[in-house]
Design a protein around this motif. Structure first.
Motif, PDB file in Angstrom:
ATOM      1  N   ALA A   9       0.847  -1.191   0.000  1.00  0.00           N
ATOM      2  CA  ALA A   9       0.000   0.000   0.000  1.00  0.00           C
ATOM      3  C   ALA A   9       0.882   1.240   0.000  1.00  0.00           C
ATOM      4  CB  ALA A   9      -0.891   0.006   1.227  1.00  0.00           C
ATOM      5  N   PHE A  10       0.463   2.274  -0.719  1.00  0.00           N
ATOM      6  CA  PHE A  10       1.252   3.503  -0.746  1.00  0.00           C
ATOM      7  C   PHE A  10       1.300   4.118   0.654  1.00  0.00           C
ATOM      8  CE2 PHE A  10       1.796   2.941  -5.032  1.00  0.00           C
ATOM      9  CZ  PHE A  10       2.523   3.980  -5.601  1.00  0.00           C
ATOM     10  N   TYR A  11       0.159   4.293   1.239  1.00  0.00           N
ATOM     11  CA  TYR A  11       0.096   4.695   2.648  1.00  0.00           C
ATOM     12  C   TYR A  11      -1.342   4.541   3.066  1.00  0.00           C
ATOM     13  CZ  TYR A  11      -1.706   9.068   0.744  1.00  0.00           C
ATOM     14  OH  TYR A  11      -2.436   9.987   0.068  1.00  0.00           O
ATOM     15  N   SER A  12      -1.576   4.649   4.359  1.00  0.00           N
ATOM     16  CA  SER A  12      -2.934   4.462   4.845  1.00  0.00           C
ATOM     17  C   SER A  12      -3.411   5.737   5.509  1.00  0.00           C
ATOM     18  CB  SER A  12      -2.940   3.317   5.844  1.00  0.00           C
ATOM     19  OG  SER A  12      -4.069   3.411   6.654  1.00  0.00           O
ATOM     20  N   ILE A 243      -8.442  11.870   0.589  1.00  0.00           N
ATOM     21  CA  ILE A 243      -7.606  12.194  -0.577  1.00  0.00           C
ATOM     22  C   ILE A 243      -6.499  11.148  -0.643  1.00  0.00           C
ATOM     23  CG2 ILE A 243      -5.909  13.842  -1.493  1.00  0.00           C
ATOM     24  CD1 ILE A 243      -7.566  16.047  -0.206  1.00  0.00           C
ATOM     25  N   ARG A 244      -6.190  10.699  -1.839  1.00  0.00           N
ATOM     26  CA  ARG A 244      -5.070   9.765  -2.017  1.00  0.00           C
ATOM     27  C   ARG A 244      -4.139  10.334  -3.082  1.00  0.00           C
ATOM     28  NH1 ARG A 244      -5.138   6.055   1.019  1.00  0.00           N
ATOM     29  NH2 ARG A 244      -4.867   3.923   0.348  1.00  0.00           N
ATOM     30  N   ILE A 245      -2.849  10.458  -2.771  1.00  0.00           N
ATOM     31  CA  ILE A 245      -1.904  10.940  -3.778  1.00  0.00           C
ATOM     32  C   ILE A 245      -0.922   9.829  -4.137  1.00  0.00           C
ATOM     33  CG2 ILE A 245      -2.073  13.388  -3.189  1.00  0.00           C
ATOM     34  CD1 ILE A 245       0.567  13.062  -1.635  1.00  0.00           C
ATOM     35  N   LEU A 246      -0.578   9.740  -5.425  1.00  0.00           N
ATOM     36  CA  LEU A 246       0.349   8.720  -5.923  1.00  0.00           C
ATOM     37  C   LEU A 246       1.329   9.388  -6.877  1.00  0.00           C
ATOM     38  CD1 LEU A 246      -2.353   6.112  -7.007  1.00  0.00           C
ATOM     39  CD2 LEU A 246      -1.080   6.088  -4.882  1.00  0.00           C
ATOM     40  N   GLY A 357       0.947  13.141 -15.976  1.00  0.00           N
ATOM     41  CA  GLY A 357       1.342  11.768 -15.683  1.00  0.00           C
ATOM     42  C   GLY A 357       2.231  11.576 -14.465  1.00  0.00           C
ATOM     43  N   LYS A 358       2.586  12.673 -13.780  1.00  0.00           N
ATOM     44  CA  LYS A 358       3.516  12.560 -12.649  1.00  0.00           C
ATOM     45  C   LYS A 358       2.777  12.468 -11.310  1.00  0.00           C
ATOM     46  CE  LYS A 358       7.618  13.514 -14.796  1.00  0.00           C
ATOM     47  NZ  LYS A 358       7.180  13.538 -16.202  1.00  0.00           N
ATOM     48  N   GLN A 359       2.053  13.521 -10.969  1.00  0.00           N
ATOM     49  CA  GLN A 359       1.341  13.532  -9.692  1.00  0.00           C
ATOM     50  C   GLN A 359      -0.112  13.140  -9.940  1.00  0.00           C
ATOM     51  OE1 GLN A 359       2.489  16.827 -10.745  1.00  0.00           O
ATOM     52  NE2 GLN A 359       4.587  16.303 -10.218  1.00  0.00           N
ATOM     53  N   HIS A 360      -0.527  12.048  -9.298  1.00  0.00           N
ATOM     54  CA  HIS A 360      -1.902  11.550  -9.457  1.00  0.00           C
ATOM     55  C   HIS A 360      -2.644  11.735  -8.137  1.00  0.00           C
ATOM     56  CE1 HIS A 360      -1.004   9.083 -13.190  1.00  0.00           C
ATOM     57  NE2 HIS A 360       0.186   9.486 -12.793  1.00  0.00           N
ATOM     58  N   ALA A 361      -3.892  12.149  -8.214  1.00  0.00           N
ATOM     59  CA  ALA A 361      -4.652  12.360  -6.977  1.00  0.00           C
ATOM     60  C   ALA A 361      -6.090  11.900  -7.122  1.00  0.00           C
ATOM     61  CB  ALA A 361      -4.614  13.836  -6.593  1.00  0.00           C
TER      62      ALA A 361
ATOM     63  N   THR B 152       9.658   7.635  -3.155  1.00  0.00           N
ATOM     64  CA  THR B 152       8.569   8.158  -3.986  1.00  0.00           C
ATOM     65  C   THR B 152       7.173   7.906  -3.414  1.00  0.00           C
ATOM     66  OG1 THR B 152       8.636   6.103  -5.221  1.00  0.00           O
ATOM     67  CG2 THR B 152       9.863   7.950  -6.149  1.00  0.00           C
ATOM     68  N   ARG B 153       7.103   7.235  -2.281  1.00  0.00           N
ATOM     69  CA  ARG B 153       5.786   6.815  -1.792  1.00  0.00           C
ATOM     70  C   ARG B 153       4.858   7.983  -1.465  1.00  0.00           C
ATOM     71  NH1 ARG B 153       4.209   1.605   0.907  1.00  0.00           N
ATOM     72  NH2 ARG B 153       5.198   1.205  -1.065  1.00  0.00           N
TER      73      ARG B 153
END
Lengths: 367, 402
Positions: A9-12, A243-246, A357-361, B152-153
């Motif tokens: 998981a990216f983060y919770s 909000i989720r950022i990737l 294509g870099k910051q996804h939200a 990058t996370r």
């Protein structure tokens, strides 16, 4: 392929509580300011640029004051003033902003002055206004509000961090409300730099043709958006669940994380009534949007917004402003429809945006 | 609320590369201020600064793995500091990939862009490098570093002028306490630029000699450059990894004072509230504070406001205090993280670093900063102040780990 279960998981954000949007204000290329809604008549791009439709600033500041204020100082102050007025709050508990580039016209002006006057005696005003946090300070000053105050400057994550910060403040019990927002401008000089880097379409395109252009590049936009967030439901326009950022995810990571994000909020794709997504007409990034829109149910509406406000670091602010109004009024503006669904009662709205294509939200909203 | 620990730190400043080099300079009272050799500005022979003694191209040799890092002063200074921070924490790559990265800067890649800007905006030159064209913002460097170190996370960049990295550290600590992340690398970087030196010169608050923090005859600041990063970890992460913390980040406070676009209120209310908030957050009292690394820029306005705030908060019992800006110059964004590391060094070595160039107490508030190195100083809790433009004030409180 990595299986979904083993993909980390990216983060919770399980411990972060939902927050409420009490008021929302927008200044952008369309006249969204006068009636605080999307106008019937839309302005088209000129040479692939959608530029600010400025409110009448003389209602707020004297000519002497306006002469010293940069473009973004004006849009930022006026959007913040009206946002707080709508909410009936003059002293927010926190002021948090996000901007990708800050006041570029002031930065450029000061760089120009350095060259022109050979590093001699310079007017400090453009230097002060070029500082990314100057608007936050001025909003606090204007409202006589000393409080928590910070500025995030990370491209397509700038607004997202300002909202996440506000959500954290509420969870910590440090604030009951917060003024959060974003501000961005395009200048002729910066347009040239971005043109060389392939950000814009080669040939001029009309806004209404942007999303089916089939070429690379987009059209530039500008926008200033402010939101009064609060921890209570009373008189709220909408609820911001999370909000989720990737950063630079693969297509697989994008869908897995989006699914996880919904699941964390007790939802599945089938629950989504509206997807409001950031297609910018640049075919290089179309796959991300196709992948996400393929997940939503038949009855859901699929809306887009960048043909109306243009592309810029914090364009998600337009989507959030629009989403709050859609949820409050339970009306879907036709001009945003990419694919009309059948959902009548709008309960869950998902915003998906990426900046080149870099910051996804992802933003999850509800009523 | 869960505790937040510092398990790694790394830095570059005018005092040199690495935490140990910096400490050596501090205890031998060796200033890094002088006339710039690398900064391309007409003002460099008039205004002394804290410049890092290496040309940008030479910085690669301080990196074990330069990879594809751009030849950017901003990126390379930050990479050197990050490399040290991650190494001291002993963080393996698989953990790095889970950590957050909160960077900060005030002018981003300006140093790399300002000399070629005319070409960038000249329509007759159709091709420009993406590295240069995109680096006139704050996020470009953060993303270069995130990719290089696998951080990058969860990434962000903060910009609140002189309190930028203090706010990056505060955000990181709050993300840990809010349960979003276990480990976060926080800090900041700024390079000397023609833009910044002319900006501060236009504000007329730069000293033409070495700055004199808290002195009656102070006459402004010296600018500096540098990078500094801290590895923050949750209590749970410490238990899991068994790493020994260097210190605890026990308190912090961000408080913006609505007074003036660039100057603090004369009574230092913003500074007072920030320090008070950090001490309260830690559950401590003013009596517990062993030492204060003051903001102490040596501008007329800051030092008197900060002194009044100290008097108001601590009364007659003001702890020993100092400003290390007389060594490094004011590095802007990274100053909070640089001074956080100096504060932790004070705790680890039980010593306090003195101010340089101090002679005469300010007549308005009779306050004497520390002027000689204090050894066996009984250091338990150190307050570190970062006060910025636009009223953006922040204080951090570090405590000894037992």
């Amino acid at each position: 392929m990595v299986s979904e279960e083993t993909m980390q998981a990216f983060y919770s954000a399980n411990m972060i509580k939902p927050v409420y949007i009490r008021s929302a204000r927008a200044i952008c290329a369309q006249d969204t300011f006068t009636g605080n809604c999307l106008p019937k008549e839309l302005t088209d791009a000129v040479n692939n640029a959608l530029s600010y439709n400025h409110p009448d600033y003389s209602r707020y500041f004297s000519i002497m004051q306006l002469r010293r204020m940069g473009r973004l100082t004006k849009t930022g102050m006026v959007a913040a003033i009206e946002c707080l007025r709508d909410a009936g709050i003059s002293h927010p508990d926190a002021i948090i902003t996000g901007t990708g580039k800050g006041s570029m016209s002031d930065t450029e002006k000061f760089m120009g002055n350095i060259r022109e006057f050979h590093e001699g005696t310079l007017n400090p005003t453009p230097f002060i206004q070029s500082t990314y946090n100057s608007l936050n300070g001025l909003i606090g000053l204007h409202h006589g509000t000393s409080c928590y105050n910070t500025t995030y400057v990370h491209r397509g994550f700038s607004l997202e961090h300002s909202l996440l910060d506000a959500m954290l403040l509420f969870s910590e019990g440090r604030a009951k409300n917060a003024l959060a927002g974003s501000f961005e401008e395009m200048t002729p000089e910066h347009f040239i730099i971005k043109k060389k880097l392939g950000y814009w379409k080669e040939a001029p395109v009309s806004c209404m043709d942007l999303l089916r252009s089939g070429t690379s590049g987009s059209i530039s936009g500008e926008g200033t958006f402010f939101f009064l967030l609060q921890d209570s439901e009373s008189n709220a326009m909408a609820r911001l669940d999370g909000i989720r950022i990737l950063f630079e995810p693969t297509l697989q990571e994008l869908t897995v994380e989006a699914g996880r994000f919904l699941k964390e909020h007790g939802l599945a794709w089938a629950d989504i009534d509206i997807l409001l997504s950031g297609e910018n007409g640049d075919i290089r990034f179309g796959d991300y949007y196709k992948t996400i829109s393929a997940e939503i149910p038949e009855r859901a509406h699929h809306l887009a917004f960048k043909h109306v406000c243009g592309e810029f670091d914090t364009a998600a602010g337009f989507a959030l402003w629009q989403a709050a109004h859609i949820l409050e009024r339970q009306e879907v503006p036709d001009v945003l429809q990419l694919r009309k669904g059948t959902a009548g009662n709008i309960r869950h709205l998902l915003i998906y945006n990426n900046y080149y294509g870099k910051q996804h939200a992802f933003y999850l909203l509800g009523v | 609320m869960c505790k937040v620990y510092v398990t790694g730190m790394g830095m570059v400043s005018a005092l040199g590369i690495g935490v140990d080099t910096n400490r050596d300079a501090l205890i031998s009272r060796r200033s890094g201020i002088g006339y710039a050799k690398h900064l391309n500005s007409l003002l460099r022979d008039q205004l002394p600064v804290g410049e890092i003694d290496h040309a940008t191209s030479e910085l690669f040799r301080f990196l074990h793995n330069p990879g594809n890092l751009q030849e950017s002063r901003l990126v390379l200074l930050a990479a050197i500091a990050l490399q040290e921070a991650l190494a001291t924490a002993g963080m393996p790559l698989n953990e790095q990939k889970k950590a957050g990265f909160i960077n900060s800067t005030t002018v981003g890649g300006m140093a790399d862009v300002e000399y070629v800007y005319e070409q960038l905006i000249d329509p007759s030159i159709p091709e420009i490098s993406a590295d240069l064209g995109d680096s006139l913002d704050c996020a470009h460097g953060t993303e270069e570093l995130a990719r290089h170190f696998g951080l990058t996370r969860f990434i962000s960049t903060v910009s609140t002028a002189c309190s930028s990295s203090a706010n990056a550290i505060i955000y990181g600590a709050r993300l840990i306490r809010g349960g979003m992340l276990d480990q976060v690398i926080c800090g900041g970087v700024d390079t000397l630029t023609r833009f910044t030196i002319n900006g501060f010169n236009s504000l007329k608050n730069m000293d033409r000699n070495h700055c004199k923090p808290f002195d009656a005859n102070r006459n402004g600041l010296n600018l500096g450059e540098g990078a500094a990063y801290l590895v923050l970890e949750s209590e749970e992460s410490i238990c899991r990894t068994g790493r020994k913390p260097l210190a605890q980040l026990s308190g912090y406070c961000n408080f913006n004072e609505a007074f003036h676009p660039t100057a603090p209120s004369p009574d230092g209310d913003g500074a007072y509230q920030a320090m008070k908030g950090a001490i309260r957050e830690a559950g401590l009292t003013t009596m517990d504070i062993s030492f204060i690394n003051a903001h102490g820029t040596a501008t007329i306005n800051n030092d008197i406001a900060e002194a009044f705030a100290l008097r108001r908060l601590f009364g007659e019992n003001i702890p020993p205090f100092s400003s290390t800006k007389s060594y490094t110059g004011h590095t802007l964004a990274p100053s909070g993280a640089i001074e956080a590391i100096y504060s932790i060094l004070s705790i680890l070595n039980n010593e306090a670093y003195p101010v340089l160039n101090y002679e005469t107490a300010m007549p308005e508030v009779e306050l004497e900063p520390v002027t000689e190195v204090m050894y066996n100083a009984g250091i338990q809790h150190v307050l570190s102040n970062s006060f910025g433009f636009g009223g953006n004030n922040a204080s951090l409180l570090f405590s000894k780990y037992d």
